[in-house]
Design a protein around this motif. Structure first.
Motif, PDB file in Angstrom:
ATOM      1  N   LYS A  65      22.266  16.660 -18.566  1.00  0.00           N
ATOM      2  CA  LYS A  65      22.611  16.875 -19.971  1.00  0.00           C
ATOM      3  C   LYS A  65      22.718  15.537 -20.698  1.00  0.00           C
ATOM      4  CE  LYS A  65      25.902  19.969 -18.651  1.00  0.00           C
ATOM      5  NZ  LYS A  65      27.257  20.408 -18.747  1.00  0.00           N
ATOM      6  N   PRO A  66      22.211  15.453 -21.915  1.00  0.00           N
ATOM      7  CA  PRO A  66      22.328  14.215 -22.685  1.00  0.00           C
ATOM      8  C   PRO A  66      23.758  13.986 -23.166  1.00  0.00           C
ATOM      9  CG  PRO A  66      21.290  15.938 -23.993  1.00  0.00           C
ATOM     10  CD  PRO A  66      21.479  16.498 -22.618  1.00  0.00           C
ATOM     11  N   GLN A  67      24.187  12.750 -23.115  1.00  0.00           N
ATOM     12  CA  GLN A  67      25.461  12.327 -23.704  1.00  0.00           C
ATOM     13  C   GLN A  67      25.095  11.448 -24.896  1.00  0.00           C
ATOM     14  OE1 GLN A  67      28.495  13.411 -22.472  1.00  0.00           O
ATOM     15  NE2 GLN A  67      27.200  14.632 -21.126  1.00  0.00           N
ATOM     16  N   VAL A  68      25.423  11.888 -26.093  1.00  0.00           N
ATOM     17  CA  VAL A  68      25.014  11.204 -27.314  1.00  0.00           C
ATOM     18  C   VAL A  68      26.173  10.369 -27.847  1.00  0.00           C
ATOM     19  CG1 VAL A  68      24.150  11.526 -29.666  1.00  0.00           C
ATOM     20  CG2 VAL A  68      23.357  13.036 -27.824  1.00  0.00           C
ATOM     21  N   TYR A  69      25.879   9.104 -28.160  1.00  0.00           N
ATOM     22  CA  TYR A  69      26.882   8.182 -28.694  1.00  0.00           C
ATOM     23  C   TYR A  69      26.344   7.576 -29.986  1.00  0.00           C
ATOM     24  CZ  TYR A  69      28.610   8.608 -23.928  1.00  0.00           C
ATOM     25  OH  TYR A  69      29.061   9.108 -22.735  1.00  0.00           O
ATOM     26  N   THR A  70      27.171   7.626 -31.038  1.00  0.00           N
ATOM     27  CA  THR A  70      26.774   7.102 -32.341  1.00  0.00           C
ATOM     28  C   THR A  70      27.559   5.838 -32.670  1.00  0.00           C
ATOM     29  OG1 THR A  70      28.406   8.501 -33.439  1.00  0.00           O
ATOM     30  CG2 THR A  70      26.190   9.427 -33.182  1.00  0.00           C
ATOM     31  N   GLN A  71      27.143   5.191 -33.732  1.00  0.00           N
ATOM     32  CA  GLN A  71      27.767   3.937 -34.150  1.00  0.00           C
ATOM     33  C   GLN A  71      29.287   4.070 -34.169  1.00  0.00           C
ATOM     34  OE1 GLN A  71      26.366   2.472 -37.905  1.00  0.00           O
ATOM     35  NE2 GLN A  71      27.648   0.660 -37.836  1.00  0.00           N
ATOM     36  N   GLY A  72      29.966   3.102 -33.537  1.00  0.00           N
ATOM     37  CA  GLY A  72      31.421   3.086 -33.470  1.00  0.00           C
ATOM     38  C   GLY A  72      31.983   3.733 -32.214  1.00  0.00           C
ATOM     39  N   MET A  73      31.162   4.495 -31.488  1.00  0.00           N
ATOM     40  CA  MET A  73      31.630   5.119 -30.247  1.00  0.00           C
ATOM     41  C   MET A  73      31.457   4.146 -29.080  1.00  0.00           C
ATOM     42  SD  MET A  73      30.087   8.975 -30.716  1.00  0.00           S
ATOM     43  CE  MET A  73      30.989   9.713 -29.347  1.00  0.00           C
ATOM     44  N   SER A  74      32.226   4.370 -28.025  1.00  0.00           N
ATOM     45  CA  SER A  74      32.163   3.539 -26.823  1.00  0.00           C
ATOM     46  C   SER A  74      32.058   4.429 -25.593  1.00  0.00           C
ATOM     47  CB  SER A  74      33.432   2.688 -26.693  1.00  0.00           C
ATOM     48  OG  SER A  74      33.582   1.844 -27.801  1.00  0.00           O
ATOM     49  N   PHE A  75      31.520   3.855 -24.510  1.00  0.00           N
ATOM     50  CA  PHE A  75      31.472   4.577 -23.242  1.00  0.00           C
ATOM     51  C   PHE A  75      31.437   3.583 -22.095  1.00  0.00           C
ATOM     52  CE2 PHE A  75      27.130   4.131 -24.680  1.00  0.00           C
ATOM     53  CZ  PHE A  75      26.335   3.999 -23.560  1.00  0.00           C
ATOM     54  N   HIS A 134      21.327   5.536 -14.293  1.00  0.00           N
ATOM     55  CA  HIS A 134      21.253   6.191 -15.602  1.00  0.00           C
ATOM     56  C   HIS A 134      20.108   5.617 -16.418  1.00  0.00           C
ATOM     57  CE1 HIS A 134      23.527   3.105 -18.227  1.00  0.00           C
ATOM     58  NE2 HIS A 134      23.177   2.521 -17.116  1.00  0.00           N
ATOM     59  N   ILE A 135      19.857   6.254 -17.555  1.00  0.00           N
ATOM     60  CA  ILE A 135      18.865   5.796 -18.509  1.00  0.00           C
ATOM     61  C   ILE A 135      19.485   5.966 -19.891  1.00  0.00           C
ATOM     62  CG2 ILE A 135      17.759   8.062 -18.733  1.00  0.00           C
ATOM     63  CD1 ILE A 135      15.054   6.622 -18.946  1.00  0.00           C
ATOM     64  N   ILE A 136      19.249   5.006 -20.771  1.00  0.00           N
ATOM     65  CA  ILE A 136      19.734   5.113 -22.147  1.00  0.00           C
ATOM     66  C   ILE A 136      18.508   5.054 -23.052  1.00  0.00           C
ATOM     67  CG2 ILE A 136      21.178   4.126 -23.957  1.00  0.00           C
ATOM     68  CD1 ILE A 136      22.919   2.911 -21.742  1.00  0.00           C
ATOM     69  N   ARG A 137      18.426   6.037 -23.962  1.00  0.00           N
ATOM     70  CA  ARG A 137      17.271   6.138 -24.851  1.00  0.00           C
ATOM     71  C   ARG A 137      17.710   6.199 -26.307  1.00  0.00           C
ATOM     72  NH1 ARG A 137      13.147  10.496 -22.608  1.00  0.00           N
ATOM     73  NH2 ARG A 137      13.996  11.596 -24.392  1.00  0.00           N
ATOM     74  N   ASN A 138      16.806   5.794 -27.180  1.00  0.00           N
ATOM     75  CA  ASN A 138      16.990   5.994 -28.611  1.00  0.00           C
ATOM     76  C   ASN A 138      16.085   7.160 -28.991  1.00  0.00           C
ATOM     77  OD1 ASN A 138      17.032   6.014 -31.380  1.00  0.00           O
ATOM     78  ND2 ASN A 138      16.519   3.861 -31.643  1.00  0.00           N
ATOM     79  N   GLU A 139      16.680   8.317 -29.143  1.00  0.00           N
ATOM     80  CA  GLU A 139      15.916   9.508 -29.488  1.00  0.00           C
ATOM     81  C   GLU A 139      15.918   9.750 -30.995  1.00  0.00           C
ATOM     82  OE1 GLU A 139      17.628  12.502 -26.909  1.00  0.00           O
ATOM     83  OE2 GLU A 139      16.572  11.667 -25.174  1.00  0.00           O
TER      84      GLU A 139
END
Length: 178
Positions: free
Chosen positions: A121-131, A140-145
């Motif tokens: 499942k994708p975990q989506v993070y937007t500006q200002g969020m942290s992980f 893992h893989i991080i993408r700009n969708e």
């Protein structure tokens, strides 16, 4: 005779090792539309830090008023501050790190997929969020969708002298994510 047998075993082991290393590199997924830049790097000796705080006037349960942080290392560590930028459609490729990363999204949206999630499942993070990327065996893989550039700042702590990024093959549970 014994010496010939020992050399045969060592030679065979070298061939198997080389094949495994080569196979791992062939099956790794490549980064595309992604640039990571080291902003700062430092080396720390072994350390142990423990902090705690009781949060005042919390509306949460008593157990939630306690904040704890603990970090302990054995041996020296390299500390990195990384700037990461993805173009729309960009990807880091599947990878891991030998230590953990604290990540802040500074621009756009990034989507993280983790190999240990059976449903991918994708975990989506937007500006200002942290992980947190726990590192280690965590692939893992991080993408700009999205349709605009995305960026993060990552702080990473890894064993001194270790390779910061370890490329990995796409896991079987995420066959369509590259």
């Amino acid at each position: 005779m014994r010496q010939r047998w020992m050399w045969s075993v060592l030679f065979s082991a070298a061939i198997v090792f080389t094949a495994l290393v080569y196979a791992g590199k062939v099956s790794a997924t490549a980064a595309n539309g992604f640039v990571g830049t080291t902003l700062a790097k430092g080396t720390l000796g072994a350390f142990e830090v423990f902090n705690h705080s009781i949060l005042p006037k919390s509306t949460r349960h008593d157990d939630d008023k306690l904040w704890l942080s603990m970090q302990k290392t054995k041996g020296s560590s390299d500390l990195y501050v990384q700037s990461n930028v993805w173009q729309p459609g960009g990807t880091t490729g599947w990878h891991s790190h030998p230590g953990h990363s604290l990540i802040i999204v500074t621009e756009g949206t990034v989507t993280d997929y983790e190999s240990d999630d059976p449903e991918c499942k994708p975990q989506v993070y937007t500006q200002g969020m942290s992980f947190v990327d726990p590192g280690g065996r965590h692939v893992h893989i991080i993408r700009n969708e999205g349709t605009v550039e995305a960026a993060t700042i990552a702080v990473q702590l890894i064993p001194a002298g270790a390779t910061r990024r370890i490329d990995a093959a796409a896991p079987a549970n995420c066959p369509n994510i590259q």
